[in-house]
Write an enzyme that holds these catalytic residues in place. Structure first.
Site, PDB file in Angstrom:
ATOM      1  N   VAL A 156       9.704 -18.453 -11.835  1.00 54.33           N
ATOM      2  CA  VAL A 156       9.098 -18.247 -13.144  1.00 54.33           C
ATOM      3  C   VAL A 156       7.967 -19.230 -13.430  1.00 54.33           C
ATOM      4  O   VAL A 156       7.191 -19.030 -14.368  1.00 54.33           O
ATOM      5  CB  VAL A 156      10.185 -18.334 -14.236  1.00 54.33           C
ATOM      6  CG1 VAL A 156      10.600 -19.788 -14.487  1.00 54.33           C
ATOM      7  CG2 VAL A 156       9.740 -17.671 -15.525  1.00 54.33           C
ATOM      8  N   TYR A 157       7.839 -20.296 -12.655  1.00 57.19           N
ATOM      9  CA  TYR A 157       6.757 -21.250 -12.887  1.00 57.19           C
ATOM     10  C   TYR A 157       5.420 -20.584 -12.573  1.00 57.19           C
ATOM     11  O   TYR A 157       5.093 -20.296 -11.418  1.00 57.19           O
ATOM     12  CB  TYR A 157       6.922 -22.496 -12.013  1.00 57.19           C
ATOM     13  CG  TYR A 157       8.096 -23.381 -12.363  1.00 57.19           C
ATOM     14  CD1 TYR A 157       8.864 -23.191 -13.506  1.00 57.19           C
ATOM     15  CD2 TYR A 157       8.446 -24.451 -11.529  1.00 57.19           C
ATOM     16  CE1 TYR A 157       9.926 -24.002 -13.810  1.00 57.19           C
ATOM     17  CE2 TYR A 157       9.521 -25.270 -11.829  1.00 57.19           C
ATOM     18  CZ  TYR A 157      10.253 -25.051 -12.965  1.00 57.19           C
ATOM     19  OH  TYR A 157      11.321 -25.862 -13.258  1.00 57.19           O
TER      20      TYR A 157
END
Length: 344
Positions: A61-62
């Site tokens: 998700v980064y």
């Protein structure tokens, strides 16, 4: 660099690890963390490896996968020198298979992370959040399959409650599946909630802690001053609302003592805050981040020396807050304390 076992596993990790959330930053949160490209990331990885830091933590998700892609480029050609930790479960899109820890999602997410990182295995896979809609048995059997397939070597969790971890461990033991060996947690001098339930659980069940945001979401850098506005270059101007809340009273009480001890030791405020964490029970590795070489080298100097017992005690006293029920009686009342001596 000191190396420690990750919980009750055989894996040894450096006491400091590097968080790649600053790599490839996009969006309102991650762009404020950092926007390091592949060339810059390669230089930071070089410095880390020279210092003995070989564990690099990221998440799908980064920056919507960009962090993994940049990290993969930075370690290309030296995969055997590094340990890669990534996380999944949080939403990567709006589709029915873009979030959670179902068998379908986990298998797809791991393949996607392997592709972005340019590797055929993950040293450590952690679930980024608890998925209440998927049976624990489905989650753990899938993780067990991934380990036996050679795509994942160790598993862990992040941002789970105590009962969620304990239920998962009981199910793993019942069926002989892989157990979680790490809990990636928020823990700092201005955020000690980890100690109330999750730290005792870690001690009892053999989970090592990997600490995220060890400087209290950027508050323990030494730049904040009582009664003054945030510095213009502080990322808190953009990110404060995303992170754990901290009262001004607690923050500046802790900062006062940090500054005193920094002066006594000839160290920087964040170095003292990081060193305190390395002395705490269950902590296997403290994840440091950096947007440039100067920040990284300063954070790396947080180890190789020790705070005195008196300095540790002063930091403990300044950062202590009232525990929530049912934990506060164990600190306040002698009868409770005799049954459960506090962790110090």
């Amino acid at each position: 660099m000191d190396y420690r076992h990750l919980g009750r596993s055989g894996l040894k990790v450096p006491v400091l690890s590097f968080g790649a959330g600053t790599f490839g930053g996009t969006g309102p949160l991650f762009s404020a963390w950092g926007q390091t490209d592949a060339a810059g990331a390669t230089r930071l990885v070089d410095i880390c490896l020279d210092a003995g830091v070989n564990l690099f933590d990221t998440a799908d998700v980064y920056s919507n996968g960009a962090s993994e892609e940049v990290l993969g480029a930075a370690i290309r050609g030296r995969r055997d020198q590094v340990l890669i930790s990534t996380k999944t479960t949080l939403p990567m899109g709006d589709g029915p298979y873009d979030a959670g820890s179902s068998r379908s999602r986990l298998l797809r997410a791991v393949e996607a992370s392997l592709t972005r990182l340019g590797t055929d295995y993950l040293d450590l896979l952690q679930l980024h959040a608890f998925d209440a809609a998927t049976p624990v048995e489905e989650v753990l059997s899938t993780l067990d399959d991934l380990v036996h397939a050679g795509k994942v070597r160790y598993i862990g969790v992040s941002n789970f409650s105590g009962w969620q971890i304990m239920k998962s461990l009981a199910v793993a033991d019942r069926y002989g599946w892989q157990r979680y060996v790490v809990n990636q947690v928020y823990y700092s001098l201005v955020g000690r909630d980890y100690e109330w339930e999750l730290m005792p659980l870690g001690l009892d069940q053999g989970l090592g802690a990997m600490v995220w945001s060890p400087l209290g979401w950027g508050r323990l850098t030494g730049k904040l001053r009582r009664g003054q506005p945030l510095p213009k270059d502080s990322r808190l101007n953009q990110t404060a609302g995303f992170g754990p809340p901290v009262s001004d009273d607690l923050l500046f009480r802790v900062l006062d003592v940090l500054e005193e001890i920094a002066a006594e030791t000839g160290r920087l405020v964040p170095q003292v805050a990081l060193n305190w964490l390395t002395r705490r029970p269950t902590v296997s590795s403290v994840i440091i981040g950096a947007r440039n070489e100067t920040q990284l080298r300063q954070n790396l100097d947080a180890v190789g020396w020790v705070l005195s017992d008196d300095q540790m005690a002063r930091l403990n006293a300044a950062s202590l807050t009232e525990a929530a029920y049912p934990y506060f009686p164990y600190r306040r009342q002698e009868g409770f304390a005799r049954l459960n001596p506090p962790i110090v």
